[in-house]
Write a protein that holds these residues in place. Structure first.
Motif, PDB file in Angstrom:
ATOM      1  N   ILE A  24       0.841  -1.206   0.000  1.00  0.00           N
ATOM      2  CA  ILE A  24       0.000   0.000   0.000  1.00  0.00           C
ATOM      3  C   ILE A  24       0.870   1.248   0.000  1.00  0.00           C
ATOM      4  O   ILE A  24       0.621   2.199  -0.745  1.00  0.00           O
ATOM      5  N   ALA A  25       1.912   1.246   0.829  1.00  0.00           N
ATOM      6  CA  ALA A  25       2.820   2.398   0.870  1.00  0.00           C
ATOM      7  C   ALA A  25       3.459   2.629  -0.498  1.00  0.00           C
ATOM      8  O   ALA A  25       3.563   3.765  -0.960  1.00  0.00           O
ATOM      9  N   ALA A  26       3.881   1.552  -1.151  1.00  0.00           N
ATOM     10  CA  ALA A  26       4.496   1.692  -2.475  1.00  0.00           C
ATOM     11  C   ALA A  26       3.501   2.270  -3.477  1.00  0.00           C
ATOM     12  O   ALA A  26       3.847   3.140  -4.283  1.00  0.00           O
ATOM     13  N   ALA A  27       2.256   1.797  -3.421  1.00  0.00           N
ATOM     14  CA  ALA A  27       1.227   2.307  -4.336  1.00  0.00           C
ATOM     15  C   ALA A  27       0.965   3.791  -4.107  1.00  0.00           C
ATOM     16  O   ALA A  27       0.639   4.523  -5.053  1.00  0.00           O
ATOM     17  N   LEU A  28       1.109   4.220  -2.862  1.00  0.00           N
ATOM     18  CA  LEU A  28       0.894   5.634  -2.527  1.00  0.00           C
ATOM     19  C   LEU A  28       2.175   6.450  -2.612  1.00  0.00           C
ATOM     20  O   LEU A  28       2.193   7.618  -2.230  1.00  0.00           O
ATOM     21  N   PRO A  32       8.630   2.724   2.705  1.00  0.00           N
ATOM     22  CA  PRO A  32       8.205   1.421   3.261  1.00  0.00           C
ATOM     23  C   PRO A  32       7.928   1.527   4.756  1.00  0.00           C
ATOM     24  O   PRO A  32       8.563   2.319   5.459  1.00  0.00           O
ATOM     25  N   ILE A  33       7.008   0.714   5.217  1.00  0.00           N
ATOM     26  CA  ILE A  33       6.664   0.757   6.647  1.00  0.00           C
ATOM     27  C   ILE A  33       7.512  -0.215   7.470  1.00  0.00           C
ATOM     28  O   ILE A  33       7.504  -0.154   8.686  1.00  0.00           O
TER      29      ILE A  33
END
Length: 60
Positions: A24-28, A32-33
């Motif tokens: 999700i972080a990459a898509a946004l 990275p988390i």
């Protein structure tokens, strides 16, 4: 992944959340988390399940 003790299952849940959270972080286009401290927290899950994954791959 088969049966596992509750503590290992908790490590699995964390690994699962981190993998989806990272996607999700990459898509946004966010960083990275996953942090280095997370690796130590998911190791019990890896140690429990990796032999099962390798054995299944060898049998296939």
């Amino acid at each position: 992944m088969g049966p596992m003790p509750p503590g290992v299952f908790g490590c699995y849940l964390l690994a699962h959340m981190l993998s989806h959270g990272s996607a999700i972080a990459a898509a946004l286009r966010q960083p990275p988390i996953v942090r280095p401290r997370h690796v130590e927290l998911i190791l019990p899950f890896i140690h429990t399940t990796m032999p099962r994954i390798v054995q299944a791959a060898v049998r296939a």
